[in-house]
Design an enzyme around this catalytic site. Structure first.
Site, short mmCIF file in Angstrom:
data_model
loop_
_atom_site.label_atom_id
_atom_site.label_comp_id
_atom_site.label_asym_id
_atom_site.label_seq_id
_atom_site.Cartn_x
_atom_site.Cartn_y
_atom_site.Cartn_z
N SER A 110 63.39 73.70 50.42
CA SER A 110 64.38 73.02 49.65
C SER A 110 65.73 72.94 50.21
CB SER A 110 64.62 74.08 48.13
OG SER A 110 65.67 73.18 47.57
N GLY A 111 66.04 71.76 50.23
CA GLY A 111 67.38 71.35 50.93
C GLY A 111 67.18 71.12 52.50
N THR A 115 63.68 64.77 50.90
CA THR A 115 63.95 63.21 50.04
C THR A 115 64.46 62.52 51.05
OG1 THR A 115 63.89 64.80 48.22
CG2 THR A 115 64.79 62.40 47.99
N ASN A 160 70.37 73.41 47.04
CA ASN A 160 70.43 71.89 47.45
C ASN A 160 71.23 71.35 46.23
OD1 ASN A 160 70.11 69.28 47.93
ND2 ASN A 160 68.05 69.40 48.19
N SER A 163 68.44 68.74 44.46
CA SER A 163 67.27 69.06 44.60
C SER A 163 65.96 68.29 43.79
CB SER A 163 67.22 70.66 44.44
OG SER A 163 65.83 71.22 44.59
N SER A 164 64.98 68.07 44.36
CA SER A 164 64.11 67.41 43.80
C SER A 164 63.17 68.27 42.89
CB SER A 164 62.90 66.40 44.57
OG SER A 164 63.74 66.18 45.52
N GLY A 391 59.30 72.17 48.80
CA GLY A 391 59.07 73.24 49.93
C GLY A 391 58.43 74.61 49.54
N GLU A 393 58.90 78.19 48.34
CA GLU A 393 59.80 78.69 47.61
C GLU A 393 59.76 80.29 47.44
OE1 GLU A 393 60.77 76.90 43.91
OE2 GLU A 393 61.72 75.15 44.77
N1 LIG Z 1 69.25 62.81 57.77
C1 LIG Z 1 70.37 63.56 57.16
N2 LIG Z 1 71.55 63.18 57.16
C2 LIG Z 1 72.66 63.50 56.56
N3 LIG Z 1 72.71 64.55 55.75
C3 LIG Z 1 71.10 65.03 55.27
C4 LIG Z 1 70.12 64.38 55.81
N4 LIG Z 1 68.95 65.02 55.45
C5 LIG Z 1 69.62 65.71 54.39
N5 LIG Z 1 70.70 65.57 54.27
C6 LIG Z 1 71.72 66.41 53.38
O1 LIG Z 1 70.97 67.53 52.64
C7 LIG Z 1 70.97 67.54 51.67
C8 LIG Z 1 69.46 68.04 50.89
O2 LIG Z 1 68.57 66.94 51.37
P1 LIG Z 1 67.26 66.64 50.56
O3 LIG Z 1 67.59 66.74 49.05
O4 LIG Z 1 66.57 65.62 51.14
O5 LIG Z 1 66.49 68.06 50.77
P2 LIG Z 1 64.87 68.29 50.22
O6 LIG Z 1 64.35 68.86 51.25
O7 LIG Z 1 64.55 66.95 49.40
O8 LIG Z 1 65.20 69.48 49.01
P3 LIG Z 1 64.35 69.62 47.75
O9 LIG Z 1 63.04 70.42 48.12
O10 LIG Z 1 65.23 70.81 47.17
O11 LIG Z 1 64.15 68.51 46.88
C9 LIG Z 1 71.32 65.97 51.08
O12 LIG Z 1 71.71 65.79 49.95
C10 LIG Z 1 72.09 65.57 52.13
O13 LIG Z 1 73.39 65.98 51.93
MG LIG Z 2 64.09 66.47 47.45
#
Ligand SMILES: Nc1ncnc2c1ncn2[C@@H]1O[C@H](COP(=O)(O)OP(=O)(O)OP(=O)(O)O)[C@@H](O)[C@H]1O
Ligand SMILES: [Mg+2]
Length: 1147
Positions: A110-111, A115, A160, A163-164, A391, A393
């Site tokens: 997560s984070g 996404t 995050n 977070s999704s 991811g 957890e």
């Molecule tokens: N390529 C990127 N460039 C800039 N910032 C990023 C990038 N990837 C992620 N981030 C930052 O990290 C944060 C978390 O990313 P994201 O929401 O995609 O995580 P996730 O893996 O989908 O987490 P979760 O499993 O909780 O949904 C985003 O809100 C953004 O601020």
């Molecule tokens: Mg996500």
């Protein structure tokens, strides 16, 4: 050509190594150092072969713009520095060129940026396809599904901010041209418990805050949220101004996807109802039978329950009894018992969770119906799937949800192992290629522990849920310990190995996942797995008249009171396992592409790289094993047939077609390219290429060969084309030369002929002369002289008489013909006259006949009609003409827009006065229709605009430019400002904007917020919102303006009603002065029933409590004044200088 031949590589200007396969020596520390080094240089992407490792930068990098997309378009993976676009391009081209379905699996904790990565992939693919209107619409619909699903399915967690809280798999379908034609989204396991409870520092789903911050007052009123202070499910303080912006984006996305207005309203209504349901409280009461009873506490004081019932269209009795009672049916008999206050609260939460969860699934299905493929070509569609799923957890306390999520990650790792590691090794064996075996951990054994149909944890869980008798979480744990206790990856306190392990609580079990050990507390496992809602609740929801909630097609079809539920609904575990199996099947059918996301630190900072955290992720993602296999193996393999098809142009023996065995063909190609034989190996059916750069080299050769082939084709075509042109020109030239030659010969012939005639004549003349000379010499002889003279006299006489004779004949003949000519003319004239007469006679005969016929017909008809038949006919004719006129007018009615000035002309003179009346009637009718169609908000806007027109039209030259501006009111979003909430004292903001107060002593511009509330005009300091000045509405006596295009405004004040000191008038400068004056005029009129005086002059008096009376004079706008207006003060007046180019809020 130069572009393609230039030897570019990701190795150029590389920080660390771009592909971990090139690490020397290969070790975990080296791998981490490389990632860290690259991360610190903002190189967040690193390859392992064709797997991309992405490190979350936690900052916006300039590497995703359109220029970058163009840079990676159609490039080989190793040609440019590692990038998510390169992998997206590889997948897209592989799908488009080879017709292979693709899937992009994005994993990480997560984070870690899954996404964001999925959005980048979609952005790249969207940019690749064409830009026709149809494709653009589909692309927009696919992209806009993200804001909607994120609003309803994402939330802020401690790990995050976005977070999704659900898993998402999206299939994007493409036609043969590579343009998207539709898609299908599948969602997995929404964390519905968050609706009713969330951890400290976390938030509920974004949509709740977005509605409260972003919805207009009308919408809030409609959703019955306008006066609610607190919600037990959310803390309103957690909301931020970003939420309001996001809400507008969500509404816009709904619109683009194709949601109707009523659908959006219904969805928001359900979300608001869930919020309000959370506020219902229960109070314990003792029933007469001694049972614990409860009742809703705030039913009388608050209209909550009535509001909710109205919003959900449920009868109040149905809702209250569903919340406080439970009916159990057994053998056709039903017993109703009352619930305790705690049970009722639990019941309420269950209902909220279920409504929200089902609403989310409804949203996904609704989006799917908009984006589904509709064209006929769907059979030929190629698919690209993007998987963004939670991811791995590990929390302090892990429950049912974490167990499911980690099970899902085990399955994904399984696919990774299956496809990347196992298949890799097995393929080398199958192809008979010499191969060094690599040991790797296969997590199939853990998957077995969880999902095995007889002894897996999931089946034990289901068995326990279905078992009659006393079933609790404790009995489940006992069962698990008995069945799985001996498994090497299962740990529990019962096992002798862990008897003394205090880190493992008695009510928990521990699983050694591939990513590490996780302890699961069994609390609520049974309950959450049962997944059944009490029948009372589902029936109450079924009976609702809300379009989404109630009825057989609503969210609770199982609640139909007419059907008896025989089968239990499938358990959560069964459902999740089935959806995982379907997902795995789907993924295995596609060509996999991996994006492995890594989270560099726990503090969401851009510069921190926590080695321990990353090491943990590198281990559980199996990245080192991945590198090892890549290094030991071959980077690329391809079937011989495919290889020949792609590279046959590299050898003259295989070009244009090869008929021998495919392997031989590939050998011919590679021999020709002179690539080092060490770099490749021949398998049974495939060629194996060791180094990616060899493949790149092959591609380079291919591009060059394609260029040569294109040149040959061009050459041949141009040759043929010019040969054809030459043939046409040659034919034309033959025709032209033929014609010219003929013409020239004809001319020559004619010249020859005339010359011949001349010569002939000459010769004949010469001969006759010769003969005549002889003849004359004979005549000259004596005998003939006399007779010759006679002869000549005879000749002359006869010539004379002959001439006379001829002239006689000529004159006789011409006289004769002249006479004939004249007689001809005369007879022709006679004929013409006779013809005209005849024609006249014919016309007069037909007129007389018509008259006669009319006369006889009238006489005939007179017999049939009464004396007033004429009048009747005349009336009928009149009506008929009016009918014709009306139908024509109806058919040519202009549009129903009130500003359409068109109106047909009227050709009947007797209706010329009616015609304008009808036009006015029609105009009034369509105006009335237009007015009825106006929303109350629009009506208010228009009436304000009308009022502004009455005040300023034709008087102030700023007015026309204000027409197009919307009267926003709160230009600085003060109402959502936390400080204002404290200092505002609940006053409603009608207008707020940045502006200036002009200092009465020195004419300086002092910036401030100019705010008008429902009872006063306030001047506030911008940062602290401290009140600098306040004029009550009752104390406003008028406003004054200049006639020019400026924002200066003088607020005339009466001495205040309260005995405070009178500070006199205020001179203000505000960009939206027209809006402020209009709203002020309306407010004063409303509160004092008197019109506000509005002076628009160049010069007027102001009461500024100075020693002498002061006047204020506006100078004509002048080019000498730059920037904004200036105010100078002398003894008796303020002089305002204005720039030529109108309003500027700056002093
Ligand atoms: N390529 C990127 N460039 C800039 N910032 C990023 C990038 N990837 C992620 N981030 C930052 O990290 C944060 C978390 O990313 P994201 O929401 O995609 O995580 P996730 O893996 O989908 O987490 P979760 O499993 O909780 O949904 C985003 O809100 C953004 O601020
Ligand atoms: Mg996500």
């Amino acid at each position: 050509r130069n572009k393609t031949m230039a030897v570019r590589s990701m190795l150029d200007e590389m920080v660390g190594v771009g592909d971990a396969v090139l690490l020397e020596p290969l070790s975990e520390d080296n791998f981490l150092d490389n990632l860290q080094k690259r991360f610190q240089h903002d190189e967040i992407y690193t390859y392992i072969g064709n797997v991309v490792v992405s490190t979350n930068p936690y900052k916006t990098l300039p590497i995703y713009d359109a220029e970058m997309i163009e840079k990676y378009r159609g490039r080989n993976l190793y040609e440019l520095p590692p990038h998510i676009y390169a992998v997206s391009d590889l997948a897209y081209r592989s799908m488009k060129n080879y017709g292979r379905d693709q899937c992009i699996m994005i994993t990480g904790e997560s984070g870690s940026g899954k996404t964001e990565a999925s959005k980048l992939v979609m952005k790249y693919v969207a940019a690749m396809s064409s830009r026709s209107t149809e494709v653009e619409t589909i692309k927009q619909q696919l992209l806009q599904s993200n804001p909607v699903l994120e609003a309803f399915g994402n939330a802020r967690t401690n790990r995050n901010d976005n977070s999704s809280r659900f898993g998402k798999y999206m299939d994007i379908e493409f036609d043969f041209k590579g343009d998207p034609v539709g898609g299908l989204i599948t969602n997995y396991l929404l964390e519905k418990s968050r609706v009713v409870r969330h951890g400290e520092g976390e938030r509920n789903f974004h949509i709740f805050y977005q509605i409260l911050c972003g919805a207009s007052p009308t919408m809030l009123k409609k959703l019955k949220l306008e006066n609610v202070e607190n919600f037990s499910y959310i803390k309103q303080l957690d909301a931020n101004p970003e939420d309001a912006k996001s809400f507008n984006e969500v509404l816009n996305a709904f619109d683009i996807i194709g949601f109707s207005r009523s659908e959006v309203d219904n969805v928001l209504m359900l979300v608001a109802a869930v919020l309000k349901l959370g506020n219902i409280r229960f109070k314990a009461i003792s029933a007469k039978n001694g049972m614990d009873n409860c009742t809703i506490t705030n039913m009388e004081e608050h209209p909550e329950v009535a509001d909710i019932c109205e919003m959900l269209s449920i009868k109040p009795h149905n809702l209250t009894s569903a919340l406080t009672e439970r009916t159990m049916t057994a053998r056709k008999e039903s017993v109703t018992c009352t619930l305790s206050a705690n049970e009722a609260s639990y019941n309420r939460d269950a209902l909220c969770k279920e409504i929200y969860d089902r609403l989310f699934t409804w949203l996904v299905n609704r989006i799917n119906s908009s984006i589904k493929v509709t064209t006929q070509t769907n059979k030929k569609c190629k698919v690209m799937g993007v998987l963004d799923i939670y991811g791995f957890e590990v929390f302090e306390q892990n429950g049912f949800e974490q167990f499911m999520i980690n099970y899902c990650n085990e399955k994904l790792q399984q696919i990774f192992v299956e496809l990347t590691l196992r298949e890799e090794q097995e393929e080398y064996v199958k192809e008979g290629i010499e191969w060094l075996h690599i040991d790797y951990f296969n997590n199939a054994i853990i998957c077995q522990l969880i999902e095995s149909p007889r002894s897996g944890i999931l089946s034990m869980l289901d068995e326990e849920c279905l078992r009659p008798g006393d079933v609790t979480d404790a009995t489940l744990l006992t069962k698990l310990e008995t069945v799985c206790g001996k498994h090497e990856h299962f740990e529990s306190r019962r096992d002798t190995r862990f008897l003394g392990d205090k880190t493992l609580p008695h009510n928990a079990f521990r699983i050694q996942h591939y990513a590490g050990k996780v302890t699961y507390v069994v609390e609520n496992f049974i309950d959450k797995n049962n997944n059944s809602l009490f029948r009372n609740l589902s029936t109450a929801a079924f009976l609702s008249l809300h379009p989404l909630l109630g009825g057989a097609k609503g969210l609770f079809p199982e609640g139909d009171p007419l059907t008896t539920m025989l089968k239990r609904p499938p358990t959560s575990a069964t459902q999740f396992k089935a959806s995982m199996t379907a997902l795995m099947k789907n993924l295995l059918m596609k060509n996999p592409n991996y994006i492995r996301c890594i989270k560099p630190n726990e503090v969401k900072r851009s510069s921190v790289f926590s080695s321990d955290l990353v090491r943990h992720q590198v281990r559980y993602l199996g990245l080192m094993e991945n590198v090892r296999v890549r290094r030991a193996g071959y980077a690329f393999r391809q079937k011989y047939e495919d290889c020949i098809t792609r590279y046959k142009m590299l050898s003259t023996k295989t070009w244009p077609s090869w008929h021998g065995p495919p392997k031989e063909g590939v050998k011919q190609i590679l021999l020709k390219t002179k690539i080092d034989p060490e770099q490749y190996e021949y398998g049974k059916s495939k060629i194996f290429i060791r180094n990616p750069r060899t493949l790149f080299k092959l591609e380079e050769y291919r591009n060059a060969a394609l260029h040569d082939i294109a040149t040959t084709i061009q050459k041949t075509w141009r040759g043929y084309h010019h040969w054809k042109l030459f043939q046409i020109m040659r034919q034309a030239q033959i025709v032209i030369s033929k014609t010219v030659k003929r013409h020239q010969n004809q001319q020559r012939y004619l010249k020859l002929k005339s010359a011949t005639i001349v010569m002939q004549c000459f010769i004949r003349g010469w001969k006759s002369t010769f003969r005549l000379r002889n003849f004359y010499s004979g005549i000259r002889s004596t005998q003939s002289t006399f007779s010759l003279r006679n002869f000549y006299s005879g000749i002359s006489q006869s010539t004379f008489s002959l001439r006379n004779f001829y002239s006689g004949i000529r004159s006789t003949q011409s006289t004769f013909s002249l006479r004939n000519f004249y007689s001809g003319i005369r007879s022709a004239r006679c004929l013409l006259r006779a013809y005209k007469l005849h024609k006249l006679q014919c016309i007069s005969v037909s007129i007389i006949a018509a008259h006669w016929k009319g006369y006889t017909t009238r006489r005939e008809y007179r017999k049939f009609f009464r004396a007033n038949a004429g009048k009747v006919i005349a009336k009928f004719m009149e009506k008929y003409v009016v009918y014709l006129y009306l139908t024509k007018t109806r058919d040519s009615l202009p549009s129903s827009s009130p500003i359409d000035k068109k109106w047909s002309s009227c050709k009947y003179q007797f209706l010329s006065s009616t015609h304008p009346i009808l036009r006015d009637l029609f105009h009034k009718w369509r105006c009335m229709k237009y007015r009825k169609g106006l929303t109350p908000q629009r009506k208010t806007e228009l009436s304000e605009k009308l009022h502004a027109s009455n005040l300023f039209k034709g008087k102030k030259s700023l007015y026309p430019s204000s027409l197009v501006q919307k009267f926003v009111g709160d230009h600085v979003t003060l109402s959502s400002n936390q400080k204002w909430r404290k200092v505002g004292g609940g006053a409603i903001i009608i207008f707020a904007d940045e502006g200036f107060k002009i200092h009465r002593n020195n004419g300086k511009f002092v910036s401030c917020y100019i705010v008008m509330t429902d009872n006063a005009v306030l001047l506030l300091e911008e940062k602290s919102l401290k009140q600098k000045c306040r004029v009550a509405v009752h104390d406003i006596s008028g406003v004054s303006f200049s006639p020019y295009q400026d924002g200066m405004m003088i607020l005339h004040c009466k001495p205040p009603a309260e005995s405070k000191k009178h500070k006199g008038d205020l001179i203000l400068n505000v960009a939206h002065s027209i809006e402020l004056a209009t709203k002020m005029s309306l407010l004063v009129e409303k509160s004092t029933n008197q019109k506000l005086s509005c002076i628009i002059e160049q010069n007027f008096m102001v009461d500024l409590k100075c020693k002498s009376p002061m006047s204020l004079q506006f100078n004509e706008p002048s080019a000498r004044v730059v920037g904004g207006p200036t105010v100078k003060k002398n003894k008796h007046m303020f002089i305002v200088g204005l720039p030529v180019n109108g309003v500027s809020p700056s002093g």
